[in-house]
Every structure is written in C-alpha cells, then in structure tokens.
Design an enzyme around this catalytic site. Structure first.
Site, PDB file in Angstrom:
ATOM      1  N   HIS A  96       0.972  -1.258  -0.149  1.00  0.00           N
ATOM      2  CA  HIS A  96      -0.060  -0.098  -0.230  1.00  0.00           C
ATOM      3  C   HIS A  96       0.871   1.216  -0.050  1.00  0.00           C
ATOM      4  O   HIS A  96       1.979   1.417   0.442  1.00  0.00           O
ATOM      5  CB  HIS A  96      -0.848  -0.117   1.147  1.00  0.00           C
ATOM      6  CG  HIS A  96      -0.110   0.144   2.551  1.00  0.00           C
ATOM      7  ND1 HIS A  96       0.541  -0.899   3.050  1.00  0.00           N
ATOM      8  CD2 HIS A  96      -0.047   1.156   3.406  1.00  0.00           C
ATOM      9  CE1 HIS A  96       1.035  -0.553   4.390  1.00  0.00           C
ATOM     10  NE2 HIS A  96       0.794   0.617   4.570  1.00  0.00           N
ATOM     11  N   ASP A  98       0.343   5.131   1.700  1.00  0.00           N
ATOM     12  CA  ASP A  98      -0.406   5.353   2.706  1.00  0.00           C
ATOM     13  C   ASP A  98      -1.339   6.417   2.567  1.00  0.00           C
ATOM     14  O   ASP A  98      -1.186   7.182   1.720  1.00  0.00           O
ATOM     15  CB  ASP A  98       0.432   6.068   3.903  1.00  0.00           C
ATOM     16  CG  ASP A  98       1.175   5.103   4.656  1.00  0.00           C
ATOM     17  OD1 ASP A  98       0.946   4.001   4.852  1.00  0.00           O
ATOM     18  OD2 ASP A  98       2.426   5.515   5.240  1.00  0.00           O
ATOM     19  N   HIS A 246       4.777   0.092   0.643  1.00  0.00           N
ATOM     20  CA  HIS A 246       5.456  -0.467   1.500  1.00  0.00           C
ATOM     21  C   HIS A 246       4.617  -1.721   2.106  1.00  0.00           C
ATOM     22  O   HIS A 246       3.396  -1.776   1.697  1.00  0.00           O
ATOM     23  CB  HIS A 246       5.958   0.241   2.647  1.00  0.00           C
ATOM     24  CG  HIS A 246       5.005   0.887   3.379  1.00  0.00           C
ATOM     25  ND1 HIS A 246       4.311   2.222   2.689  1.00  0.00           N
ATOM     26  CD2 HIS A 246       4.470   0.942   4.408  1.00  0.00           C
ATOM     27  CE1 HIS A 246       3.651   2.715   3.630  1.00  0.00           C
ATOM     28  NE2 HIS A 246       3.308   2.055   4.647  1.00  0.00           N
ATOM     29  N   ARG A 261       4.965   5.859  14.063  1.00  0.00           N
ATOM     30  CA  ARG A 261       5.095   6.842  12.502  1.00  0.00           C
ATOM     31  C   ARG A 261       4.724   8.209  12.910  1.00  0.00           C
ATOM     32  O   ARG A 261       3.520   8.417  13.402  1.00  0.00           O
ATOM     33  CB  ARG A 261       4.119   5.919  11.633  1.00  0.00           C
ATOM     34  CG  ARG A 261       4.275   6.392  10.157  1.00  0.00           C
ATOM     35  CD  ARG A 261       3.482   5.670   9.304  1.00  0.00           C
ATOM     36  NE  ARG A 261       1.907   6.325   9.519  1.00  0.00           N
ATOM     37  CZ  ARG A 261       0.884   5.636   9.078  1.00  0.00           C
ATOM     38  NH1 ARG A 261       0.965   4.365   8.532  1.00  0.00           N
ATOM     39  NH2 ARG A 261      -0.330   6.103   9.285  1.00  0.00           N
TER      40      ARG A 261
END
Length: 306
Positions: A96, A98, A246, A261
């Site tokens: 995907h 983000d 990623h 994150r």
C-alpha cells in the site's frame, strides 16, 4: 553546524542508509536538505543508531522536513504519532501507499522502531517511479490515460484490528479518484499510484479493472524494484510516499512489534495531463493541510554515495 552525511545505496533502484547524523530538532538546515535530497533520490532512507529518539524528538525532526498531519483520517487516535502495534492487530502486511483514499496522501512518513520481535518483522518498500519508467512503451501510454478509485473501505489493518478500530474504519467513508500515473511535484518523475486502497479502474468493466490493477501492481512489486529492511533497535526509516509502496512482513508469530509513525502533509496528485485528483466522498481537511511542494534546487552540501 552542518553534518557531512554519508549515503550508501542499498539497491540499484531503491533504498539507502544514511550515516553521520544524530536526528532531532536541532539538525542543521544544510543537513536536512541533504537528507531530503537523498530521500527523493533513493525513495526510502534508513538511519541506524538513533536510540536517543523519543516521540517528541521524532516529531521535532519531522517538523524540519514538512508539516505534520494528524495521526490518521479514519482511526480514532488522539495522539500525533500513529502507534503501529501488533498487540492491537496492526499488521500492515499488504502492499500500500499510505492514505491514498484521501485527496492529499502524505508526502513522507518517518517510522521508528520501539519494540521489536526477536525474529522477523522486516519491512519492504517498492519504487513506483522506476516501475513506471521500466514499463514497455505501450503500457506507459495506457497507464497515462487511466484513473482509479481509492476507498477507505479496505484498510490493511482492519481484518486483525480490535473491534473499536474496525468499527471506526467502517463508519468513516473516504473515496478519491486518482490518476494511475502521478507527476512528482518535486522531481517531475512519473510514478504509478496504486496499492490496496485502489478498488477499481474507471471506465472499464469489473473484470477488466481487476486485470489492469494486477498488471500494474505486479510491475511495482517486482523484486528488482524493492528493498527489504531488517530492523534493529534505534532504527528510523523515512520514505517518499509519493513514489513508493510498502509492506510489513508478518512473520513473527505472537511476538510484539511496536513502531511509531509520523506523517508529513502532501499535495493533491496531478496527472500527466495536468488534472488533479477528485474527491468522491469524505473531507480530509481535518486530517492534513495541503503541502506546498518545494522544487529541487542545487545541492547545498554534497552527499557522497557508497
């Protein structure tokens, strides 16, 4: 005071390790610019030995590179850092990019290892710009014309998520039409914009849509276009969300894996013909401001590559 960082390539098409810098809110502007340029060139960069970082220092370093988003447009989180915690079912084992279900996907993310399993738990990244560049010419021409709808009704963590998170993802509905090929606002590169939030290709049948998505997605994740990072304590990774996908490898059983994150605000993707992505449902303005891209300039400091 500027630091002469060292940039070591990890693969021909993606990935580099950066040494010679202690991350935080006091990194010199010239060093920040060198790091930014390294990320644009290598798509994802890795820093070892940053065990001094805590949440505040991670956010302070991120602030030197852009404007932080809120934690997430869908998940009910009131903190500024997203905890990607296997204990809550957050195992992002799907390819995907983000937050592409919004009209303003983040431009970059910074991911810090907090708790690591004794084995497994690595992360892979794929270069979506080189995937486009290496398409045969007829497929590049086709890709330039296609648009895809991305929706929040599929989230990589939802199948394993706790009940309250799964309910939030179901209740808040985002959908955006993005060009299959976006033009990078800083480098001018073209890259393929897909991943598992992409639900359908516009203007074709359902079966044709799935065939086209698989055709281009398989090109993105060819092993030659990827890099795999085996995490160590004190590691931080930073990637260009406009030119990568990623995948967090779920190969660590019931051990705990906790990553923190921070994401940086992005712009609205622009197609080869100049059209901007179109909102179908949802308002992402509360999640993120719109970034004003900073075009590449002559390097302020050298970043020798190994």
């Amino acid at each position: 005071m500027a630091t002469a960082i060292r940039v070591t390539k990890l693969g021909e098409h993606i990935g580099a390790r950066i040494d010679g810098v202690r991350l935080g809110g006091d990194v010199a502007p010239e060093t920040v610019e060198a790091i930014r340029r390294a990320m644009l060139a290598h798509k994802v960069v890795f820093f070892r030995g940053q065990g001094h970082l805590d949440d505040e220092a991670q956010k302070a370093f991120a602030d030197l590179l852009g404007t932080r988003t809120t934690a997430h447009p869908v998940a009910p989180l009131d903190q500024e850092i997203v905890p990607i915690d296997s204990a809550t079912g957050a195992r992002a084992n799907q390819w995907h990019t983000d937050v592409t279900f919004c009209d303003r996907p983040p431009k970059a993310s910074l991911l810090r290892a907090v708790v690591l399993p004794a084995h497994g738990g690595s992360t892979c990244w794929a270069n979506t710009a080189v995937a486009y560049e290496r398409l045969p010419a007829p497929l590049r021409r086709l890709a330039d014309e296609l648009w895809a709808e991305h929706t929040s009704q599929f989230d990589y963590a939802a199948p394993n998520a706790r009940e309250e998170l799964a309910a939030a993802w179901s209740a808040i509905d985002f959908a955006t039409e993005h060009p299959l090929v976006r033009v990078h606002p800083e480098t001018g590169e073209r890259s393929l914009l897909l991943g598992n939030f992409a639900k359908r290709i516009l203007g074709v049948s359902s079966s044709e849509s799935q065939a086209l998505i698989r055709l281009f997605q398989d090109r993105i994740t060819r092993l030659e276009h990827t890099v795999r990072w085996n995490w160590e304590p004190g590691d931080l990774a930073m990637w260009d969300n406009r030119a990568t996908q990623h995948y967090a490898v779920d190969d660590y059983g019931d051990q705990r894996r906790l990553m923190h994150r921070v994401t940086l605000a992005g712009d609205v993707p622009v197609a080869v013909g100049g059209e901007r992505s179109r909102v179908v449902r949802g308002d992402a303005s509360g999640y993120s401001v719109l970034d004003v891209p900073k075009p590449l300039e002559p390097a302020l400091v050298s970043t020798p590559a190994g």
